[in-house]
Design a protein around this motif. Structure first.
Motif, mmCIF file in Angstrom:
data_model
loop_
_atom_site.group_PDB
_atom_site.id
_atom_site.type_symbol
_atom_site.label_atom_id
_atom_site.label_comp_id
_atom_site.label_asym_id
_atom_site.label_seq_id
_atom_site.Cartn_x
_atom_site.Cartn_y
_atom_site.Cartn_z
ATOM 1 N N ASP A 158 37.821 44.945 4.807
ATOM 2 C CA ASP A 158 37.432 45.905 6.127
ATOM 3 C C ASP A 158 36.348 46.809 5.791
ATOM 4 O O ASP A 158 36.215 47.517 5.165
ATOM 5 C CB ASP A 158 38.692 46.960 6.033
ATOM 6 C CG ASP A 158 39.872 45.942 5.276
ATOM 7 O OD1 ASP A 158 40.392 44.787 6.038
ATOM 8 O OD2 ASP A 158 41.138 46.592 5.064
ATOM 9 N N ALA A 159 35.575 46.525 6.819
ATOM 10 C CA ALA A 159 34.331 46.743 7.416
ATOM 11 C C ALA A 159 34.090 47.174 9.117
ATOM 12 O O ALA A 159 34.422 46.033 9.278
ATOM 13 C CB ALA A 159 33.311 46.023 6.790
ATOM 14 N N ILE A 160 32.945 47.665 9.179
ATOM 15 C CA ILE A 160 32.786 47.897 10.729
ATOM 16 C C ILE A 160 31.472 48.508 10.410
ATOM 17 O O ILE A 160 30.969 49.165 9.769
ATOM 18 C CB ILE A 160 33.638 49.008 11.179
ATOM 19 C CG1 ILE A 160 33.782 49.248 13.001
ATOM 20 C CG2 ILE A 160 33.681 50.284 10.289
ATOM 21 C CD1 ILE A 160 34.340 50.165 12.957
ATOM 22 N N ALA B 234 35.727 56.359 11.786
ATOM 23 C CA ALA B 234 35.927 55.330 10.870
ATOM 24 C C ALA B 234 35.783 55.471 10.019
ATOM 25 O O ALA B 234 36.183 54.880 8.676
ATOM 26 C CB ALA B 234 34.411 54.356 11.707
ATOM 27 N N GLN B 235 35.329 56.738 9.425
ATOM 28 C CA GLN B 235 35.208 57.178 8.442
ATOM 29 C C GLN B 235 36.700 57.858 7.412
ATOM 30 O O GLN B 235 36.950 57.435 6.819
ATOM 31 C CB GLN B 235 33.604 58.266 8.055
ATOM 32 C CG GLN B 235 33.102 57.860 6.936
ATOM 33 C CD GLN B 235 31.999 58.819 7.630
ATOM 34 O OE1 GLN B 235 31.749 59.783 8.269
ATOM 35 N NE2 GLN B 235 30.741 58.252 6.204
ATOM 36 N N THR B 236 36.873 58.952 8.874
ATOM 37 C CA THR B 236 37.826 59.141 8.367
ATOM 38 C C THR B 236 39.128 58.187 8.199
ATOM 39 O O THR B 236 39.814 58.318 6.798
ATOM 40 C CB THR B 236 39.311 60.009 9.750
ATOM 41 O OG1 THR B 236 37.446 60.830 10.124
ATOM 42 C CG2 THR B 236 40.236 60.879 9.159
ATOM 43 N N ARG B 237 38.986 56.733 8.884
ATOM 44 C CA ARG B 237 39.569 56.022 8.337
ATOM 45 C C ARG B 237 39.778 55.150 6.889
ATOM 46 O O ARG B 237 40.461 54.121 6.778
ATOM 47 C CB ARG B 237 39.487 55.348 9.392
ATOM 48 C CG ARG B 237 41.280 55.266 10.638
ATOM 49 C CD ARG B 237 40.716 54.821 12.036
ATOM 50 N NE ARG B 237 41.629 55.242 13.365
ATOM 51 C CZ ARG B 237 41.477 56.205 14.020
ATOM 52 N NH1 ARG B 237 40.174 56.816 13.708
ATOM 53 N NH2 ARG B 237 41.707 56.685 14.776
ATOM 54 N N GLY B 238 38.441 55.397 6.857
ATOM 55 C CA GLY B 238 37.912 55.027 5.198
ATOM 56 C C GLY B 238 37.650 53.580 5.576
ATOM 57 O O GLY B 238 37.700 53.084 4.570
ATOM 58 N N TRP B 239 36.672 53.568 6.224
ATOM 59 C CA TRP B 239 36.360 51.899 7.101
ATOM 60 C C TRP B 239 35.201 51.965 6.424
ATOM 61 O O TRP B 239 34.204 52.812 6.169
ATOM 62 C CB TRP B 239 36.405 51.564 7.966
ATOM 63 C CG TRP B 239 37.846 51.268 8.623
ATOM 64 C CD1 TRP B 239 39.403 51.330 8.075
ATOM 65 C CD2 TRP B 239 37.982 51.442 9.712
ATOM 66 N NE1 TRP B 239 40.271 50.659 8.700
ATOM 67 C CE2 TRP B 239 39.921 51.120 9.800
ATOM 68 C CE3 TRP B 239 37.950 51.796 10.817
ATOM 69 C CZ2 TRP B 239 40.491 51.303 10.574
ATOM 70 C CZ3 TRP B 239 38.670 51.610 12.654
ATOM 71 C CH2 TRP B 239 39.762 51.760 12.234
ATOM 72 N N TYR C 9 27.936 37.889 12.077
ATOM 73 C CA TYR C 9 28.623 37.562 14.129
ATOM 74 C C TYR C 9 29.236 36.849 13.987
ATOM 75 O O TYR C 9 30.496 35.778 13.073
ATOM 76 C CB TYR C 9 27.670 36.610 15.057
ATOM 77 C CG TYR C 9 25.796 37.282 15.260
ATOM 78 C CD1 TYR C 9 26.569 38.499 16.777
ATOM 79 C CD2 TYR C 9 25.136 37.142 15.195
ATOM 80 C CE1 TYR C 9 25.471 39.285 16.534
ATOM 81 C CE2 TYR C 9 23.968 38.187 15.598
ATOM 82 C CZ TYR C 9 24.412 38.936 16.431
ATOM 83 O OH TYR C 9 22.988 39.798 16.500
ATOM 84 N N PRO C 10 30.987 36.980 15.540
ATOM 85 C CA PRO C 10 32.340 35.932 14.929
ATOM 86 C C PRO C 10 31.892 34.250 14.808
ATOM 87 O O PRO C 10 30.380 33.950 15.687
ATOM 88 C CB PRO C 10 32.224 36.454 16.532
ATOM 89 C CG PRO C 10 31.259 36.999 16.678
ATOM 90 C CD PRO C 10 30.336 37.346 16.350
ATOM 91 N N PRO C 11 32.273 33.550 14.299
ATOM 92 C CA PRO C 11 33.949 33.780 14.276
ATOM 93 C C PRO C 11 33.912 34.803 12.887
ATOM 94 O O PRO C 11 34.888 34.719 12.679
ATOM 95 C CB PRO C 11 34.938 33.258 13.870
ATOM 96 C CG PRO C 11 33.384 31.966 13.957
ATOM 97 C CD PRO C 11 32.212 32.660 13.986
ATOM 98 N N TYR C 12 33.191 35.253 11.991
ATOM 99 C CA TYR C 12 33.012 36.341 10.692
ATOM 100 C C TYR C 12 33.661 37.255 11.296
ATOM 101 O O TYR C 12 33.491 38.423 9.727
ATOM 102 C CB TYR C 12 31.801 35.396 9.638
ATOM 103 C CG TYR C 12 31.862 33.980 9.197
ATOM 104 C CD1 TYR C 12 32.474 33.628 8.800
ATOM 105 C CD2 TYR C 12 30.781 33.267 10.219
ATOM 106 C CE1 TYR C 12 32.633 32.478 8.764
ATOM 107 C CE2 TYR C 12 31.240 31.551 9.704
ATOM 108 C CZ TYR C 12 32.189 31.334 8.878
ATOM 109 O OH TYR C 12 31.694 30.042 8.799
ATOM 110 N N ASN D 15 41.103 43.881 8.177
ATOM 111 C CA ASN D 15 42.232 44.826 9.260
ATOM 112 C C ASN D 15 41.936 46.362 9.429
ATOM 113 O O ASN D 15 42.891 46.859 9.735
ATOM 114 C CB ASN D 15 43.033 44.877 7.990
ATOM 115 C CG ASN D 15 44.289 43.738 7.520
ATOM 116 O OD1 ASN D 15 44.588 43.295 8.484
ATOM 117 N ND2 ASN D 15 44.146 44.049 6.262
ATOM 118 N N VAL D 16 40.896 46.193 10.022
ATOM 119 C CA VAL D 16 39.945 46.911 11.004
ATOM 120 C C VAL D 16 40.850 47.232 12.112
ATOM 121 O O VAL D 16 40.507 46.494 13.159
ATOM 122 C CB VAL D 16 38.483 46.933 10.399
ATOM 123 C CG1 VAL D 16 38.206 48.015 11.965
ATOM 124 C CG2 VAL D 16 38.441 47.318 9.463
#
Ligand code: ADP
Ligand code: ZN
Ligand code: ZN
Length: 837
Positions: free
Chosen positions: A772-774, A757-762, A723-726, A802-803
């Motif tokens: 970088d994760a989502i 998100a997958q297209t962007r490689g995340w 959770y935030p702030p992480y 950097n997502v």
């Protein structure tokens, strides 16, 4: 070379969310700047807009390009840096540009379109025969015009057909113009225009029948000073026609002059001077002064316990900032913008301070705002939106109680004032001070790791300053945690434990004062049937209705639906239906029963709706006209009363049980804040926290005044659970009248998010090692599944590194434009949400 203006128009939709090009009429050209507010033709309408830039080339065909119609202010209400800030906000918070710009100006300037009629210039030229009634309408409009259509139709109620015909034939012309909601306040002032040596000559030549005029003139001649028309008339018991007569004779002149409405006009503030700082204060002050002297952007987190003297540090830093010739903005939570707080600033800086808060009328607010724009003040103090104070050389921005949730605006643009403040300070090379006894974990983590705040990408890394002790070596109050489960075991069913009961009795005997806090969240006063468990709910919102005792009504706090409270249960006809929960009213009744004669001031939403009531109640408490100040969160913040030696929290748990990952943090903050109200002066303080979960770490740490251990423990939880702030969050809420449609749309939306998100490689958040994760949660029904007859679903995006999830959401939202337009789907995006309930 001609220039064209780029204008953001007040038509909030996706298609219009870009600047449109307009020609600038020659006479307006010298006045139009970036930030000017203009009226422009847009389709068949006239709308308000803001100039955001200029271009010498336009893609619009010149024969089709329209011209700016009106320039609404000679001094632009927005400065170029505010226009730039607006563009940043609309990108960051996924809102329309116009919404961001509108949020920066006072309501008074949110112009509305007015349609007015005037008479064609050809009227009178042509040899036409008019019907007498036509003539009357045209003459009236000609004489009094431009007039609103309603005005004309009320004057000539039976001539509606004629008016219509005149409009059609073009003898009456309708135009639209933008009208401000509040006008500048003007007063009439009477100036005497003759010289003193003419006095005798003028007075002797006065005709006898103008006796009243003569009296008035003689009166003005006593001082030869300009005088307010209203005062003059009151003094002479005469009417304005008398003075008008004098003006016609050329002896006086009546001028309209602008005045500022000053909400504090009838208040006197004692002058206060800088105090000698304690060692801790001096240390902090030196750091701030040093940063101000560099004239570079810096961000400090000032962690100072309650009563450590943060305000004095603010005041002296502001003094230094002013002496550098720069301006300062002070943000405080709306709730603590009390007379006490205002007084501390007014008494130090006098008329150099403008105060902006929501309890001012639109007119008063507008005038305070104009003092800022016209450089009449150096300091602006106010709630959230004061961060947009139109200063141009800001040196210092202070955010007091920086952890407060009210800094986040819950409607579009859903901005966080803390992040906006850092952005604005970065633009201007200003110093930011975030002050709190219980910093938000986002700020604390940034400060201990020397990073910028996650929410404001241009900001400087946070530096931690602390003031761990109270001024004058006063001790923090002793906190007792009372286990309510034990009370129940011992047969005490009252809302007061035996300990708290005794403490109250003791203060009453000693004539000291108390603050009792009832955390209203999670409680609410709903109506329930004790036989079958039926709860009265809003027919449109799936939420329990709130009971209002005064009017014996049930009301929905979301849509305003109201109904009479039932006498019997609509479900089982039982008579055992009654209102439930521990509202402040019930605590008040209970106090009166247990302590006959106790004087209680109750402060909650019900008793503070009227303008000025908040101030009045606090004033009464200060004057010791009451023993107890009882209330919701309102009583926890910022108050400083010397005779308060006892603070009681009726139950601490209600805030803990909210399904929100910040529940523990909010509880800790609230308990620390309210405990800080006790024993701030010569008398020592004591606090009783009643709870059903005394073992909870937020209660344990709060009772020992241990911020750092709490923060570390809570941060560890957040890190483990992601959770935030992480990480960062975006909450997307969908609503639609039809449930199946809503489910389908929100699922499609979620699928598209995942694909993109997958297209962007995340990578998925579960992979701990990935920088970088989502992750997408939902869609699920919102905590309040239906509001105003619209069903609600939500998705939550969690991401880190950097997502650019904001860009992702914007891109996918664009694909749903068609549905938003034709299917009445609404999609609302909340970046860095503060309220998950
Ligand atoms: P905080 O905002 O940190 O809770 P305040 O600014 O309200 O604390 O200060 C607490 C009290 O201490 C106030 O009554 C204030 O007037 C007093 N005070 C602050 N600084 C000094 C000082 N340097 N010398 C004497 N009294 C001070
Ligand atoms: Zn029932
Ligand atoms: Zn409702």
């Amino acid at each position: 070379m001609t220039r064209f203006a780029k204008v953001i128009v007040d038509v909030p939709s996706k298609q219009t969310n870009r600047p449109f090009d307009y020609m600038i009429p020659a006479e307006m050209d010298p006045w139009i700047e970036v930030g000017s507010r203009v009226g422009v033709p847009f389709g068949p309408r006239t709308v308000q807009g803001f100039v955001v830039g200029f271009t010498s080339e336009s893609e619009v065909n010149l024969t089709r390009m329209k011209s700016i119609k009106e320039l609404l202010d000679l001094v632009p209400p927005l400065s170029p840096d505010l226009v730039e800030l607006g563009a940043w906000m609309s990108r960051k918070y996924v809102c329309h540009d116009i919404a961001a710009l509108q949020s920066m100006i006072p309501t008074a300037l949110k112009g509305k379109v007015e349609r007015v009629l005037h008479v064609s210039e050809t009227y009178g030229d042509e040899e036409l025969l008019w019907l007498p009634e036509e003539q009357r309408v045209l003459d009236t409009v000609d004489r009094q015009g431009p007039m609103k259509l309603e005005q004309v139709t009320t004057m000539f109620p039976e001539h509606e057909k004629i008016i219509k015909r005149l409009l059609k034939q073009g003898f009456l012309i309708e135009t639209q113009s933008i009208k401000d909601r509040v006008a500048k306040k003007k007063v009439k002032v009477v100036f005497i225009t003759i010289q003193e040596d003419q006095a005798d000559e003028v007075l002797t030549s006065f005709p006898a029948k103008a006796r009243r005029q003569k009296e008035a003139l003689e009166f003005l001649m006593q001082t030869w000073q300009p005088m307010l028309m209203t005062e003059l008339l009151a003094e002479l018991h005469t009417t304005s026609s008398t003075i008008k007569g004098l003006e016609d004779k050329g002896y006086v002149e009546i001028r309209e002059m602008e005045v500022f409405r000053d909400p504090y006009a009838d208040r006197r503030f004692k002058k206060s001077v800088a105090m000698e700082l304690t060692e801790e204060q001096q240390h902090v002050y030196d750091a701030l002064e040093g940063a101000l002297n560099t004239r570079e952007h810096n961000v400090f987190l000032l962690h100072g316990v309650t009563g450590s003297g943060k305000t004095e540090v603010y005041l002296q830093s502001i003094q230094h900032c002013i002496s550098q010739g720069r301006e300062a903005i002070v943000l405080v939570p709306e709730i603590s913008l009390t007379p006490q707080m205002v007084e501390r600033f007014k008494s130090r800086f006098g008329s150099m301070v403008a105060v902006l808060h929501s309890r001012l009328s639109n007119g008063e607010r507008y005038d305070e705002w104009r003092k800022i724009r016209e450089r009449k003040v150096k300091v602006a103090i106010g709630a959230r939106s004061a961060i947009f104070a139109p200063f141009e050389d800001i040196g210092l921005v202070i955010i007091d109680e920086e952890h407060e949730t009210s800094y986040k605006q819950e409607e579009s643009p859903k901005y966080h004032a803390r992040d906006v403040a850092v952005k604005r300070a970065a633009q201007q090379g200003a110093v930011v001070v975030l002050g709190s006894a219980t910093p938000a974990l986002e700020s604390y983590l940034a400060a201990v790791t020397n990073q910028p705040l996650a929410g404001s990408e241009d900001g400087a890394a946070l530096k931690l300053l602390s003031m761990p002790t109270r001024v004058g070596g006063r001790s923090l109050p002793k906190v007792h945690v009372v286990d309510l489960r034990e009370e129940l075991k011992n047969g005490n069913r009252s809302m007061f434990s035996r300990d708290l009961y005794q403490a109250i009795e003791d203060r009453l005997a000693k004539k000291e004062q108390m603050v009792l806090l009832l955390n209203r969240r999670g409680y609410s006063t709903f109506v329930m049937c004790r036989t079958c468990g039926y709860v009265a709910q809003c027919p449109e919102c799936d939420i329990a209705l709130t009971y209002h005792q005064k009017s014996d009504h049930l009301r929905c706090h979301y849509c305003g639906h109201a109904e009479k409270a039932p006498k019997t249960c609509p479900s089982c006809q039982s008579e055992h239906i009654r209102y439930f929960g521990t509202g402040t009213q019930r605590v008040e009744e209970e106090l009166a029963k247990l302590f006959p004669g106790i004087r209680v001031i109750r402060m909650d939403v019900d008793t503070t709706t009227e303008k000025g009531s908040h101030e009045k109640l606090l004033g009464q408490f200060r004057d010791r006209q009451a023993d107890v100040l009882l209330g919701t969160q309102m009583v926890a913040k910022g108050l400083d009363f010397p005779y308060v030696t006892l603070v009681g929290v009726i139950t601490a748990d209600s805030a803990l049980n909210i399904p929100d990952f910040r529940a523990a943090e909010r509880t800790f903050q609230l308990l620390t804040q309210v405990a800080g109200r006790a024993g701030r002066h010569h008398l020592p303080g004591e606090v009783y926290i009643q709870t059903y979960t005394p073992e909870h770490y937020s209660i344990g740490h709060a009772s020992e005044h241990r911020y750092k251990p709490f923060a570390e423990e809570e941060l560890e939880h957040r890190r483990k659970r992601g959770y935030p702030p992480y990480c960062k969050l975006i909450l997307i809420t969908f609503s639609h009248e039809q449930l199946p449609m809503l489910v389908r749309m929100s699922e499609n939306f979620a699928t598209r998010l995942k694909e993109e998100a997958q297209t962007r490689g995340w990578i998925h958040m579960l992979h701990q090692a990935a920088d970088d994760a989502i992750e997408l949660l939902g869609p699920v029904a919102s905590p309040i599944p239906r509001i105003k007859n619209r069903y609600r679903f939500q998705c939550m995006l969690k991401y880190r590194g950097n997502v650019d999830a904001v860009e992702l959401v914007r891109a996918v939202s664009a694909e749903f434009d068609e549905h938003v337009r034709s299917d009445q789907l609404t999609i609302s995006v909340d970046v860095d949400p503060q309220m998950l309930m």
